[in-house]
Design a protein around this motif. Structure first.
Motif, short mmCIF file in Angstrom:
data_model
loop_
_atom_site.label_atom_id
_atom_site.label_comp_id
_atom_site.label_asym_id
_atom_site.label_seq_id
_atom_site.Cartn_x
_atom_site.Cartn_y
_atom_site.Cartn_z
N ARG A 151 29.61 -65.89 10.84
CA ARG A 151 29.32 -66.62 12.05
C ARG A 151 30.69 -67.19 12.44
O ARG A 151 31.10 -67.33 13.84
CB ARG A 151 28.51 -67.80 11.74
CG ARG A 151 27.34 -67.77 12.78
CD ARG A 151 26.65 -69.11 12.61
NE ARG A 151 26.49 -69.71 13.68
CZ ARG A 151 26.07 -69.29 14.95
NH1 ARG A 151 25.73 -68.29 15.17
NH2 ARG A 151 26.29 -70.39 15.97
N TYR B 94 26.15 -52.27 12.47
CA TYR B 94 24.71 -53.05 12.74
C TYR B 94 23.95 -52.28 13.52
O TYR B 94 24.24 -51.56 14.65
CB TYR B 94 25.13 -54.26 13.38
CG TYR B 94 23.84 -55.10 13.81
CD1 TYR B 94 23.15 -55.76 13.05
CD2 TYR B 94 23.33 -55.08 15.27
CE1 TYR B 94 21.80 -56.45 13.29
CE2 TYR B 94 22.17 -55.71 15.56
CZ TYR B 94 21.41 -56.56 14.47
OH TYR B 94 20.45 -57.37 14.86
N MET B 95 22.58 -52.15 12.96
CA MET B 95 21.60 -51.14 13.87
C MET B 95 20.43 -52.11 13.96
O MET B 95 19.98 -52.49 13.05
CB MET B 95 21.46 -50.01 13.07
CG MET B 95 20.29 -49.05 13.58
SD MET B 95 20.24 -47.64 12.73
CE MET B 95 18.77 -46.95 12.73
N ALA B 96 20.11 -52.46 15.23
CA ALA B 96 19.26 -53.39 15.40
C ALA B 96 17.88 -53.02 15.38
O ALA B 96 17.67 -51.79 15.29
CB ALA B 96 19.40 -54.27 16.75
N LEU C 116 24.35 -63.42 13.50
CA LEU C 116 23.89 -63.79 14.77
C LEU C 116 22.82 -65.01 14.76
O LEU C 116 22.70 -65.69 15.72
CB LEU C 116 22.80 -62.78 15.00
CG LEU C 116 23.33 -61.44 15.43
CD1 LEU C 116 22.53 -60.16 15.32
CD2 LEU C 116 24.04 -61.54 16.57
N LEU C 117 22.89 -65.72 13.80
CA LEU C 117 22.04 -66.82 13.51
C LEU C 117 22.56 -67.82 12.46
O LEU C 117 23.22 -67.33 11.46
CB LEU C 117 20.44 -66.46 13.09
CG LEU C 117 19.45 -67.31 13.14
CD1 LEU C 117 19.28 -67.54 14.64
CD2 LEU C 117 18.29 -66.59 12.63
N PRO C 118 22.62 -69.01 12.72
CA PRO C 118 23.32 -69.90 11.55
C PRO C 118 22.50 -70.27 10.67
O PRO C 118 21.09 -70.52 10.97
CB PRO C 118 23.80 -71.27 12.45
CG PRO C 118 23.16 -71.14 13.72
CD PRO C 118 22.37 -69.76 14.22
N ARG D 126 34.51 -58.53 11.79
CA ARG D 126 33.38 -57.89 12.25
C ARG D 126 33.42 -56.44 12.49
O ARG D 126 32.62 -55.90 12.42
CB ARG D 126 32.73 -58.65 13.65
CG ARG D 126 31.85 -59.71 13.41
CD ARG D 126 31.38 -60.35 14.68
NE ARG D 126 32.11 -61.27 15.22
CZ ARG D 126 32.78 -61.61 16.47
NH1 ARG D 126 31.94 -60.50 17.41
NH2 ARG D 126 33.35 -62.45 16.80
N ALA D 127 34.77 -56.21 12.67
CA ALA D 127 34.91 -54.65 12.63
C ALA D 127 34.67 -54.03 11.61
O ALA D 127 34.55 -52.89 11.64
CB ALA D 127 36.55 -54.40 13.30
N ARG E 296 16.59 -71.36 6.54
CA ARG E 296 16.44 -71.45 8.00
C ARG E 296 15.28 -72.01 8.51
O ARG E 296 14.15 -71.48 8.29
CB ARG E 296 16.61 -70.00 8.58
CG ARG E 296 16.49 -69.79 10.06
CD ARG E 296 17.85 -70.47 10.69
NE ARG E 296 17.47 -71.26 11.97
CZ ARG E 296 18.28 -71.74 12.93
NH1 ARG E 296 19.59 -71.52 12.84
NH2 ARG E 296 17.89 -72.03 14.07
N ALA F 65 37.46 -61.38 14.76
CA ALA F 65 36.84 -59.88 15.28
C ALA F 65 37.02 -58.90 14.32
O ALA F 65 36.41 -57.88 13.79
CB ALA F 65 37.58 -59.53 16.48
N ARG G 14 19.50 -61.43 10.16
CA ARG G 14 20.11 -61.91 11.44
C ARG G 14 21.24 -63.05 10.94
O ARG G 14 22.39 -62.89 11.50
CB ARG G 14 19.37 -62.70 12.72
CG ARG G 14 18.50 -61.63 13.11
CD ARG G 14 17.30 -61.99 14.15
NE ARG G 14 17.98 -62.99 15.00
CZ ARG G 14 18.53 -62.48 16.11
NH1 ARG G 14 18.85 -61.23 16.77
NH2 ARG G 14 18.89 -63.37 17.15
N SER H 149 18.02 -50.78 19.46
CA SER H 149 18.40 -51.36 20.62
C SER H 149 19.87 -50.62 21.43
O SER H 149 20.85 -50.80 20.74
CB SER H 149 18.77 -52.70 20.81
OG SER H 149 17.55 -53.23 20.01
#
Lengths: 377, 371, 579
Positions: free
Chosen positions: C398, C410-412, C382-384, C405-406, C341, C402, C377, C416
């Motif tokens: 990415r 995720y715990m930021a 969240l980030l390519p 993703r289900a 990245r 859905a 991420r 948050s």
């Protein structure tokens, strides 16, 4: 050991240098100080004009003859109007409704006959009253053309028009009645308010948010040094913004400066200090940028815009609002700026306004001195 | 069905997040009320207290009569008579008088003898707009006075007179112009700030990531972010319209349906622009700055206070991009002209277009700027 | 006994007004001696920062008396401030000024005479190793360098009392060690006195004396050894018998009434019992091997935990989950393959690869700025990635639908959550966002409230919660939809040791139930909770393997039994030597 005075000077010097470096490295302060004034000046200078021009006037002439042609010709020759001819009132009214016309002159087919008869002949005038100010200005121009035509008509009939009272009107200070001449000086007040209050309050709030204020407060720095350290750099920045605006006003917008530049500079400096003091005061109350920005806009920018006499006449506002305007420092500066640019160094106007600003500055500073302390909560 | 329930939960959350925060509650309530009052009362071009100074060495009755008319007009008030022309000039210089009338000692005599009499009027041009308006008032007084004098002293009557009729606003009250404008202005400010902050606030708090890893898809998030702005905007619009009608007594003549349809399209376009700003900004600070960068030109170029027609042509083109421009026409037309939907078609579609394009752009930006 | 440099007597400080009043300090008496390093230790929200600010004369006490270096801090704040050095949390640096400019500013503010500056700058820059970076902007420094610059700024005028507020938070172990060296050199060479607050319990042992603060009250102040003294004979290490899961053993031990604390530490467990309680040697049943508890010297941390826990306290609720079947265990569910990245010119992640199998607790370890969060991420979609391939449960998240993703939770970072919403509103929202409605939703919300002991807080605003409670809520929210893979980004940052223990206990229970957990942390000792981990520095993987493999790999004569921190420092210094 060092003398206390030298330490104090050194601390102040350190603060000012730090602040200055931050200003130079932060593109947003440069933007607010230099780009924003230019953008605002262009927007207002070109976008805001109260001078009607090219008024689209419908000339409805139901019966074309010498008299009506003559009257219509008077409107066509006026530099204010862009005439459109109609034979009937209906399409003209339709156009007025659809905003393709700003006003209509309506000469009925008996107009010439009525002119010959005793009693005045009616000339119908229709304006769209939605924009009352514009309608009034349009009406004024129509009146002017009509009056000129009356005189010419009377002369053609072989007698002088005896309008009993001959009004000799003089618009002092701005004979060409160019609204830009009074809007641009007023803008200087708006721009300086933005730099002084908005920028300063947000910059201090940022220090609280980033925790640097805490580290600074834990040094032997004294409160007057903190205040001066913030005031001096932003004062210089604001005065640069002011000079830039004045330069643009003079050379780009060709606004005359009848008063002395020194007086303008002095008054601007005082106003800048008042604006900075308001910024400091706001930042003492609001320790985050979001709240500081909101408060600065509501208590400084908006009043400077509406309640300063910049565009709207203070004397015509309701009494309670007029009382509020006395609390708006921009009111005093707008009065000075408009006078200095258009009228000259008229001390009876300038001095009381300078005095009022000085008084406000003292009061603000006293409040700041009371409120500011080295405790962080 | 499931997608709809998810969306409802999202909208509910947006409302809660907005309304439970004292700061954003303040943004929703404080500025609108303050602005409504300040603009409603402060922003008027009408003059009702022009200070007039007079130098009148004429002992005759006619100058008294003329002055009585000036005094009797609601726009003027005499601050006093002075003893010399020099003093008169000083009063104008010092801004104590906006209008100074200087008579000659033979004013009445001349008029009584059927001659014309000069009257000098000096106006303070430091606010030339006010000067022009005051001059207009004075002229109207003079025209009436002239006609009366002419009739009394057997002078020739005027061959033709203007019969002026101002449509929709017979008394040319500028409050009728400004107050409906506030509906558009406040909707713009409130809705733009609310939506511009919505994504940026979540970015700053880190919750936007949380949102993105849920099965909610981008359009659901976008709709969820739009609806609160729309609803709050409509609510505030209703409040301001009520205040305009009930408090400021501006007539509401047209169809409410046409008005609300227009406002809905207007809100849609603001929400689009707001979300665009929000999608680009990383912090609330930037979002707020972006909102103001849009707001200031949008207000100035909208024709809110000064007519678009007076602007240079290039600037006029620019104003076609400004949704407030169309909204103001709609609000004012419905309020004062009694316009209906068919008359406002040309105002509707540009806003729909701006709204559509900006929402698509916001969607694209939100997808392509997640970091 | 030296002179007292800081004295607090009956100090009370409250914040807020009316019903919202909180008492940060509740009658604290504290004395700091001259020439000593005094550690201010306490969990999150104990009042450490308030005490620091009071000592720096930045706050006024509501009651009580504060004397700093013999000066009344209430009456003469500036006199106090001209003799102390203070480093606030986040170091108080101007990030848009360079290192040198920050030094100049603080030298001016502290009134350091110009004649002495050059020498002092050189000394401090040499000591902190910042000499090559004097022109660099403070914002572009790493966390450890910022911390050292903040310290240098506080030390410019050789203060008589140095106040450091959480100076080691978020800083890598190497920098932490260096900070301690600098602090001790000041004490030794200049007779400086230091008050330092920290949440790291291992640092407490490095202090001359420790003041233990809890809920605004001082529990005691003494040498660290004095705190651990009463625990003599109550601390043990326990070799984990072969074939027994250390995590499960720890959980079972912790559930015993006799045990105050059980902690996985390398290949063994560290166990602290309540006084005069029998050891549960037969925990594994009659057939299993007897547990062999070996007595060890108590540490400060043992004392801390036992002081703050009470014997009748219920062990934390564990999430109720079905254990997973064993056969699914070997499936690879997360794969990173040469992932790169870039952010402009800066390469944050430099081609890293690893695999995570189902039911594993997999750790990403490294200091701030090592590229952990960027990697994380990218994995969450969240980030390519700029280059390379990533897959989670067979999808690239990415582009995943859905449904994919289900399946992840995720715990930021920083837990948050919507600060203006109540605990209940947050849980309901996340449940609904994951498509849970009606009865199913209320079941799961109830499950979360009960299992995470959040019910008493259900109507509180999330923003008002303590960090430990926020962590629990964020954890619960990530589990609402029973995900199969859990991403946890710095889940224990800033949380006190007790909450951290609870967190790991819950995580272990999840892993036992077959849930795959990917976790980032900068606490080296937490690596021991992971099944496997990678150690990252500057965007590269330095080592990969089980905690044991990594520690064994760094065994050397100096460190016959290296801790994870020793291993980390060895790996980083070897890398730097190679560069």
């Amino acid at each position: 050991m060092n003398l206390p005075g030298r330490d104090s000077r050194r601390r102040l010097h350190g603060m000012v240098r730090k602040e200055w470096l931050q200003i130079l490295r932060d593109p947003s302060s440069i933007a607010i100080a230099f780009v924003l004034p230019v953008v605002l000046l262009f927007l207002f200078g070109y976008g805001v004009s109260l001078d009607a021009k090219d008024i689209r006037l419908g000339l409805v002439i139901e019966h074309m003859d010498d008299q009506s042609r003559d009257l219509a010709g008077a409107f066509v020759r006026s530099r204010f109007f862009q005439p459109h001819y109609y034979r009937d009132i209906q399409p003209a009214q339709q156009a007025l409704t659809e905003r393709r016309l700003d006003g209509i002159i309506w000469l009925r087919n008996n107009f010439s006959r009525r002119l010959q008869q005793p009693g005045p002949a009616p000339i119908g005038v229709l304006v769209n009253g939605i924009d009352a100010n514009q309608a009034r200005i349009t009406g004024g121009y129509i009146q002017g053309v009509w009056f000129g035509w009356l005189e010419k008509y009377a002369r053609a009939q072989g007698h002088k028009l005896d309008a009993p009272v001959q009004l000799e009107q003089r618009v002092w200070f701005n004979p060409a009645v160019n609204s830009r001449y009074f809007l641009v000086p007023g803008l200087i007040a708006i721009i300086m308010t933005l730099i002084g209050s908005l920028l300063t309050s947000m910059v201090i709030a940022r220090e609280w948010e980033r925790g640097t204020m805490e580290a600074m407060m834990a040094t032997p720095l004294r409160i007057p040094e903190v205040l001066a350290g913030k005031l001096i750099p932003y004062f210089v920045l604001g005065m640069f913004g002011m000079l830039l605006t004045v330069a643009l006003a003079l050379w780009l917008f060709q606004v005359p400066l009848h008063g002395s530049f020194a007086t303008l500079f002095l008054a601007s400096a005082l106003f800048m200090l008042v604006a900075l003091a308001m910024g400091l005061l706001i930042s003492i109350v609001a320790k985050n940028q979001f709240v500081a920005g909101q408060i600065a806009i509501i208590v400084t920018f908006l009043p400077a815009f509406i309640l300063s006499g910049f565009i709207f006449d203070i004397g015509s506002m309701p009494a309670p609002i007029q009382v509020i305007t006395y609390l708006v420092p921009a009111r005093y500066f707008v009065a000075i700026a408009q006078t200095l640019f258009l009228a000259g160094d008229i001390w009876p106007v300038i001095l009381p306004n300078l005095g009022a600003m000085a008084l406000m500055l003292l009061i603000f500073m006293a409040i700041i001195r009371r409120k500011a302390n080295k405790r962080i909560a | 069905m499931n997608a709809l329930l998810q969306l409802l939960a999202l909208i509910r959350k947006e409302f809660l997040a907005l309304l439970r925060d004292p700061r954003s509650r303040f943004v929703l309530i404080g500025p609108p009320i303050i602005q409504l009052l300040v603009f409603g009362y402060g922003a008027t071009f009408d003059l009702n207290d022009v200070p007039v100074a007079v130098y009148n060495p004429d002992r005759g009755a006619l100058s008294r009569q003329l002055l009585a008319r000036v005094e009797g007009s609601p726009a003027f008030h005499l601050i006093g008579e002075v003893e010399s022309e020099g003093h008169l000039r000083r009063l104008v210089d010092e801004r104590k008088a906006m209008l100074a009338l200087s008579f000659r000692s033979d004013f009445s005599r001349n008029l009584e003898q059927g001659r014309s009499a000069p009257l000098q009027a000096i106006l303070d041009g430091r606010n030339s707009n006010s000067a022009l308006i005051a001059l207009g008032y004075l002229r109207n007084i003079l025209i009436e006075f002239d006609q009366e004098v002419a009739a009394r002293h057997n002078g020739p009557p005027l061959p033709a007179v203007l019969k002026v009729r101002a449509w929709h606003n017979a008394n040319l009250a500028s409050r009728w112009f400004i107050v409906p404008g506030i509906v558009g202005l406040l909707l713009l400010v409130v809705t733009l700030v609310v939506t511009a902050l919505s994504i940026a606030r979540e970015r700053e708090a880190g919750t936007f990531d949380q949102l993105l890893v849920t099965p909610l898809n981008p359009w659901q998030i976008l709709v969820g972010k739009s609806v609160p702005g729309l609803l709050i905007g409509l609510l505030e619009a209703t409040f301001i319209i009520a205040v305009a009608v009930l408090w400021f007594e501006v007539p509401l003549r047209g169809s409410l349906g046409a008005l609300y349809f227009g406002l809905l399209l207007f809100l849609l376009s603001i929400v689009g622009v707001g979300l665009m700003i929000s999608a680009i900004s990383v912090t609330q600070q930037q979002a707020l700055l972006g909102a103001f960068l849009f707001l200031i030109p949008a207000v100035i170029l909208s024709g809110f206070a000064t007519p678009i027609a007076n602007m240079p042509e290039v600037v006029q083109w620019l104003s076609y991009l400004d949704p407030l421009r169309y909204a103001l026409v709609i609000v004012r037309s419905v309020f004062l002209e009694g316009a209906d939907a068919s008359l406002l078609l040309h105002q509707y579609w540009p806003m729909a277009l701006i709204g559509g394009i900006s929402l698509l752009a916001a969607d694209w930006l939100a997808r392509h700027r997640m970091y | 006994m030296g002179d007292l440099v800081l004295q607090l007597q009956g100090v009370v400080r409250r914040f807020g007004s009316g019903e919202a009043t909180t008492t940060a300090l509740d009658g604290v008496d504290l004395a700091v001696r001259q020439g000593e390093v005094t550690g201010l230790i306490g969990p999150d929200g104990a009042g450490k920062t308030t005490l620091m600010r009071l000592a720096a004369a930045l706050l006024l006490p509501d009651e009580g008396h504060i004397e700093v270096l013999g000066v009344d801090a209430v009456a003469e704040p500036v006199a106090v401030q001209s003799r102390i050095g203070y480093m606030p949390q986040r170091f108080g640096l101007y990030e848009d000024l360079s290192v040198q400019e920050n030094l100049d500013l603080y030298a001016d503010l502290q009134g350091l005479p110009s004649a002495r500056r050059a020498a002092r700058y050189d000394e401090l820059m040499h000591m902190t190793g910042l000499a090559p970076f004097r022109k660099r902007l403070a914002g572009k420094l790493s966390g450890g360098m910022k911390q050292k610059l903040g310290l240098a700024c506080a030390l410019l005028r050789e203060p008589e009392l140095l106040l450091l507020d959480e100076p080691t938070v978020g800083v890598d172990p190497v920098s932490r060690r260096e900070l301690w060296q600098i602090v001790y050199r000041q004490v030794r060479d200049h007779g400086m006195s230091v008050l330092l607050s920290t949440a790291y319990l291992d640092e407490a042992e490095r202090c001359d004396r420790v003041a233990l603060l809890h809920q605004g009250r001082l529990l005691g102040i003494d040498c660290p050894a004095v705190f651990s003294e009463p625990l003599k004979g109550d601390c043990f290490v326990l070799e984990v018998p072969p074939g027994v899961s250390a995590r499960r053993l720890q959980r079972d031990l912790q559930a015993q009434a006799a045990i105050a604390d059980a902690l996985v530490e390398g290949e063994h467990l560290r166990v602290v019992r309540w006084p005069d309680q029998p050891l549960p040697t037969d925990l594994l049943g009659a057939q299993g091997p007897a547990l062999d508890f070996q007595p060890v010297t108590p540490r400060f941390e043992d004392a801390f935990i036992r002081l703050l826990r009470s014997p009748d306290e219920q062990p934390p609720q564990m999430p109720q989950l079905e254990p997973a079947s064993a056969d699914a265990r070997d499936e690879v569910v997360i794969r990173a393959d040469h992932v790169v990245r870039r952010f402009g010119d800066f390469v944050a992640v430099k081609g890293i690869s690893f695999e995570v199998r189902q039911g594993e607790v997999f750790g990403l370890l490294g200091a701030n700025g090592a590229g952990k969060s960027t990697t994380f991420r990218m994995l969450c979609g969240l980030l390519p990635a700029s280059d390379g391939h990533l897959s989670v449960a067979g999808h690239d998240l990415r582009h995943a639908a859905a449904q994919a993703r289900a399946r992840i939770g995720y715990m930021a970072q920083k837990f948050s959550l919507y600060a203006n919403l109540t605990v209940l509103q947050n849980l309901r929202f996340f449940a609904a966002a994951y498509g849970l409605h009606g009865k199913r939703q209320s079941e799961r919300v109830d499950w979360a409230l009960d299992n995470f002991e959040l019910r008493p807080l259900a109507r509180r605003n999330t923003g008002e919660l303590s960090l430990g409670h926020k962590q629990r809520l964020a954890f619960a929210a990530a589990l609402m939809h029973e995900p199969q893979i859990l991403f946890l980004d710095e889940p224990t940052s800033g949380v006190d040791p007790i909450a951290r223990r609870e967190f790991w206990a819950r995580t272990n229970a999840l892993a036992e139930a077959g849930i795959t957990v990917l976790v980032t942390t900068h606490f080296m000792e937490e690596a021991n909770y992971c099944d496997r981990l990678v150690i990252m520095a500057e965007g590269e993987v330095l080592a990969e393997g089980t905690p044991r493999e990594i520690r064994e790999g760094e065994r050397d004569p100096q460190h016959p039994v290296p801790s994870m921190e020793d291993a980390f420092i060895a790996l980083v210094s070897r890398r730097e030597a190679a560069a």
